[in-house]
Design an enzyme around this catalytic site. Structure first.
Site, mmCIF file in Angstrom:
data_model
loop_
_atom_site.group_PDB
_atom_site.id
_atom_site.type_symbol
_atom_site.label_atom_id
_atom_site.label_comp_id
_atom_site.label_asym_id
_atom_site.label_seq_id
_atom_site.Cartn_x
_atom_site.Cartn_y
_atom_site.Cartn_z
ATOM 1 N N MET A 259 0.813 -1.209 0.000
ATOM 2 C CA MET A 259 0.000 0.000 0.000
ATOM 3 C C MET A 259 0.852 1.267 0.000
ATOM 4 S SD MET A 259 -2.996 -1.163 2.680
ATOM 5 C CE MET A 259 -3.982 0.320 2.392
ATOM 6 N N HIS A 260 0.192 2.377 -0.245
ATOM 7 C CA HIS A 260 0.700 3.740 -0.022
ATOM 8 C C HIS A 260 1.737 4.239 -1.034
ATOM 9 C CE1 HIS A 260 -1.241 2.965 3.759
ATOM 10 N NE2 HIS A 260 -0.270 2.203 4.222
ATOM 11 N N ASP B 154 -2.672 -4.999 0.401
ATOM 12 C CA ASP B 154 -2.177 -6.312 0.835
ATOM 13 C C ASP B 154 -2.832 -6.824 2.106
ATOM 14 O OD1 ASP B 154 -0.911 -4.392 2.399
ATOM 15 O OD2 ASP B 154 1.118 -5.015 1.888
#
Length: 483
Positions: A79-80, A235
């Site tokens: 992520m991110h 995830d």
């Protein structure tokens, strides 16, 4: 057949399942992380495609007939990450990853704007996407001026797979631009980082179709045209789908590169002051909370590099029975920490070292330090209104029974070990591919695996662990002023 593609930090995994959710086979492609400066963490998106090709190619070589029968593909990803593209979809710079903390000043400035916590339900952490874009504008203005698209890592893979600029709720909730309650982009928050909604992908639920496999790739992999590609998930939400952690009251502990204490919720329950993440789940009308520690198995991998011993050998030296803490304490803040401190500048430390502190003592301290970090997250979840009765263990570190005993004892709740099988993020992604392709009921597909074993807290060392945890808690404020 249904295919799950999980883009992790260390590699891409391709997992093939049939209609009964039996795992047919898997493939893998390795990835490396570039750390050009302290606190930086980057990857070249071209390497994601290369690794995905390797993973699917391995599957094709071993299970070509089954791969040809794929009807749905699901995506999971770290992520991110800030993947920046120009108007021709060309990558403008290496992707700034989830564990990159360079944008701590920008994150603090955005977090001081009360609109962010109010709309997103979360602190603006340095690892989130929005402050990374603010950093790029401040430090690489020529790059920022060329940004046409901001994509999350797995959604860059989607662009390659389908040609579509699309995302879904669970991953997008970690950008600091999503109205998490309303499950839509906030134009107000995008504008706060000088972006417009047309620069971020359109949104679907993780269970919905978000494009079809391009004919070129379908031909290369021996698949039919029109294979559905699901929205997928970040995830952790994908792992939750794989574990069946989708109904309120269900929870898991993930011992991966980072560590996650994840609880599914049936409603939106924000409490940003506790540094807990409150995100959309991959399933419609569902949310989740999680405490996140940045260096879980990464802490043991660091010790492995220092000592020249494999991580499994290090934990093997500890034996089977859980030992009382020795007095050596480890804070696993090798790249800062999220829950509960939201501190990008803090760094790890050993305390209480003596001449008698052997390699095994250091390993034990690392294992306990990560377990105590999970205890911090458990307390933060409690403050956010979520009580955990038990958790299921997933992730590479869960292969260490000693580590699981330490976690059960630190948290004072049972830890369940699922029956043999692959129930991680790639499996969850494959499930989402099945749901999107067949319009199936998500709750009938995302069921929990059988429990093979339950590890109970060790009463013999419970008091010693409680005292060691208090010592652990006292260390952070002691070193914060000198870190």
């Amino acid at each position: 057949m249904y295919l799950g593609l999980d883009l992790g930090t260390s590699g891409v995994k391709a997992l093939l399942i049939d209609g009964d959710q039996k795992v047919i086979g898997s493939g893998h492609g390795d990835l490396d992380v570039s750390r050009p400066h302290s606190g930086w963490s980057e990857q070249d998106p071209a390497d994601w495609i290369r690794a995905a090709e390797e993973a699917v190619g391995e599957l094709k070589a071993q299970h070509g007939v089954e791969l040809a029968a794929v009807k749905g593909i699901g995506l999971s990803g770290q992520m991110h990450g800030a993947t920046l593209l120009d108007e021709r979809d060309q990558v403008l710079r290496p992707c700034i990853l989830w564990n990159d903390t360079r944008s701590h000043a920008e994150a603090a400035k955005l977090d001081a704007d009360p609109r962010f916590r109010k709309i997103t339900g979360n602190i603006v952490f340095p690892g989130f996407t929005a402050p990374k874009l603010a950093w790029v504008k401040n430090n690489e203005p020529a790059v920022f001026d060329k940004v046409r698209w901001v994509l999350l890592p797995k959604d860059y893979l989607r662009l390659w797979l389908t040609g579509e600029h699309m995302s879904e709720m669970s991953d997008s909730a970690g950008t600091a631009w999503l109205d998490v309650a309303a499950r839509k982009w906030s134009q107000e928050l995008l504008a706060a980082t000088d972006l417009e909604e047309q620069q971020v992908p359109s949104l679907v639920e993780g269970t919905e179709q978000a494009g079809s496999l391009r004919s070129e790739l379908a031909s290369r992999w021996g698949m039919n045209d029109g294979v559905a590609v699901a929205g997928g998930a970040g995830d952790n939400a994908a792992s939750a789908c794989g574990m069946g952690t989708v109904r309120p009251g269900h929870a898991f502990v993930s011992l991966g590169t980072s560590g996650v204490l994840f609880a599914a919720n049936g409603s939106y329950l924000p409490n940003p002051e506790s540094a807990v993440h409150t995100f959309c789940h991959a399933l419609p009308n569902a949310w989740h909370q999680m405490g996140v520690i940045l260096s879980a198995t990464d802490s043991l991998n660091w010790l492995s590099e220092i000592t020249g011993k494999e991580a499994s050998d290090l934990t093997g030296e500890l034996g089977e029975a859980l030992k009382a803490p020795t007095g050596v304490t480890f804070l696993p803040y090798l790249s800062g920490e999220r829950t509960p401190h939201n501190d990008a500048a803090i760094r790890g430390v050993f305390a209480g070292l003596g001449h008698e502190s052997s390699r095994a003592v250091l390993t034990q301290a690392v294992v306990e330090g990560v377990a105590f970090a999970f205890r911090d997250s458990q307390h933060a979840l409690h403050q956010a209104g979520t009580e955990l009765g038990r958790v299921t263990a997933i992730g590479g570190g869960s292969r260490s029974r000693y580590w699981l005993k330490a976690i059960a004892t630190a948290l004072q709740i049972p830890v369940d070990i699922p029956a043999d099988g692959d129930f991680g993020a790639a499996f969850g992604a494959a499930r989402l591919g099945l749901i999107a392709a067949e319009n199936a009921d998500p709750y009938e597909v995302c069921i929990a695996p059988a429990t093979a074993e339950t590890i109970e807290p060790d009463a013999k060392v419970g008091d010693a662990y409680a005292h060691a945890y208090e010592r652990y808690r006292a260390l952070y404020p002691a070193i914060k002023g000198v870190s």
